[in-house]
Design an enzyme around this catalytic site. Sequence first.
Site, PDB file in Angstrom:
ATOM      1  N   PHE A   1     -60.103 -31.582  45.190  1.00 18.56           N
ATOM      2  CA  PHE A   1     -59.697 -30.311  44.596  1.00 18.56           C
ATOM      3  C   PHE A   1     -60.865 -29.347  44.498  1.00 18.56           C
ATOM      4  O   PHE A   1     -60.661 -28.211  44.139  1.00 18.56           O
ATOM      5  CB  PHE A   1     -59.088 -30.542  43.206  1.00 18.56           C
TER       6      PHE A   1
ATOM      7  N   TRP B   1     -54.058 -24.668  41.535  1.00 14.39           N
ATOM      8  CA  TRP B   1     -55.505 -24.901  41.559  1.00 14.39           C
ATOM      9  C   TRP B   1     -55.815 -26.290  42.104  1.00 14.39           C
ATOM     10  O   TRP B   1     -56.817 -26.491  42.792  1.00 14.39           O
ATOM     11  CB  TRP B   1     -56.076 -24.754  40.144  1.00 14.39           C
ATOM     12  N   HIS B   2     -54.930 -27.251  41.814  1.00 16.87           N
ATOM     13  CA  HIS B   2     -55.183 -28.635  42.226  1.00 16.87           C
ATOM     14  C   HIS B   2     -55.029 -28.854  43.721  1.00 16.87           C
ATOM     15  O   HIS B   2     -55.640 -29.787  44.266  1.00 16.87           O
ATOM     16  CB  HIS B   2     -54.257 -29.587  41.465  1.00 16.87           C
ATOM     17  N   GLY B   3     -54.233 -28.065  44.375  1.00 19.54           N
ATOM     18  CA  GLY B   3     -54.091 -28.289  45.802  1.00 19.54           C
ATOM     19  C   GLY B   3     -53.076 -27.375  46.456  1.00 19.54           C
ATOM     20  O   GLY B   3     -52.186 -26.833  45.809  1.00 19.54           O
TER      21      GLY B   3
END
Length: 478
Positions: free
Chosen positions: A478, A325-327
């Site tokens: 993000f 989800w962060h990257g």
Amino acid sequence: MLFNSIDFAIFLPLVFALYWFVTNKHLKLQNLLIVVASYVFYGWWDWRFLSLIVFSTLVDYTVGLYLGKETSKNKRKALLWTSIIVNLGFLGFFKYYNFFLDNFVAAFSFFGYPISARSLNIILPVGISFYTFQTLSYSIDVYRKKLEPTKDLIAFAAFVSFFPQLVAGPIERATNLLPQFYKKRSFKYHQAVDGLRQILWGLFKKMVIADNCAILVNTVFDNHQDYSGSTLVLGAVFFAFQIYGDFSGYSDIAIGTARLFGFKLMQNFAFPYFSRDIAEFWRRWHISLSTWFRDYLYIPLGGSRGTKNKVIRNVFIIFIVSGFWHGANWTFIVWGALNAIYFLPLLLANKNRNHLEVVAFNKKWPSIKAILNILLTFGLTTLAWIFFRAENINHAFQYLKGIFNKSLFSMPELRPTNILVLLIVFIAMEWLGRRNQYAIETFGLQWKRPLRLAFYYTIIILIFLFSRNEKTFIYFQF
């Protein structure tokens, strides 16, 4: 528009004045003002991407209305999947298209079948991961019949686009935030003062702590081959404080700003670096995201119920998905997997809920055991942060290789005395306020007014003395 910018310093008082002095007698007008202000706030960065927010808003609003009327189980599932596909489709295209394409090409090349494919020059819309999850929570909760579908499009649009937390959270649940747009709000002086106090502390975290730590962090990570192991450790520790100051600072400003307008957002950070194990850390770090994954992914998968293999599978899924989800980078996936490895022994030994209260809750000082547990947890967390900060997997391993050699026991080449002093003061303030929603929530309230004002002005002076050029927030990417 950045919270730490002149633009926002003009924008906020203007919206505040219109909200309380012009539209205060009409709830619909107040909500409409929030929508307009939120679109201006977001469009200040790039107005073209407003269409994504508007489209997501209309899709989930419509899905909610039909879910409220539909009784057929299959049709209700189809409606839910419409919302999921539209929202995650946008997120997947803008954030992960090139990642999957590059890895697809690399996989074929590895097996001796080289192919060519052209990646796209895609601009990642700011905050897309945050507002996508927020609006998804509405569709899922309406589907689960935990929330009545709204018929008020303006209120729903305000919920989706609420500018204080639009681009970097907290990721609010529809069950908490949406009903607040239905109720008439009255100005409360003590609530506004508390909001300003939290905004001040958030600006201190961001502009004094995070942005000054970033100078050393960038120098060390960009030139890791030139520094000793001890300096690399210092760089990793400073990054731990940079990302905490940056992200929790944003959350503080967002929550404080919301309070100025009569809204209550959820706490997003609860002094995570005082955690005594990784399970406690994840109950205190980015609370809105970790509870989102818990409720909408981990529990539906079976949670901690079932066989040991299923429990292990569920833990790895939730942490790896959280990392992804962060990257769109393997570094985030490794970061998530590392945290799963840290967490699993606690869960399997039924020790993941040993520390529900903040450390030394009824004491002034922690025990020796608690201090050692805090240091161990911080050390493991900082080790994982190296992957989070690294440009790629090779960079992370080269950085780790540079740490674990005899130079680890030498004196660091860089000795940022001023920042170290600020960090010590910061940690002390966080410790004193660890039982509150944020560190200075009640600090000095019993003091006489001149002394209390002197404390606030000291923070303001430090912000001006140590502030750098406007720096974007880390989680904007993000």
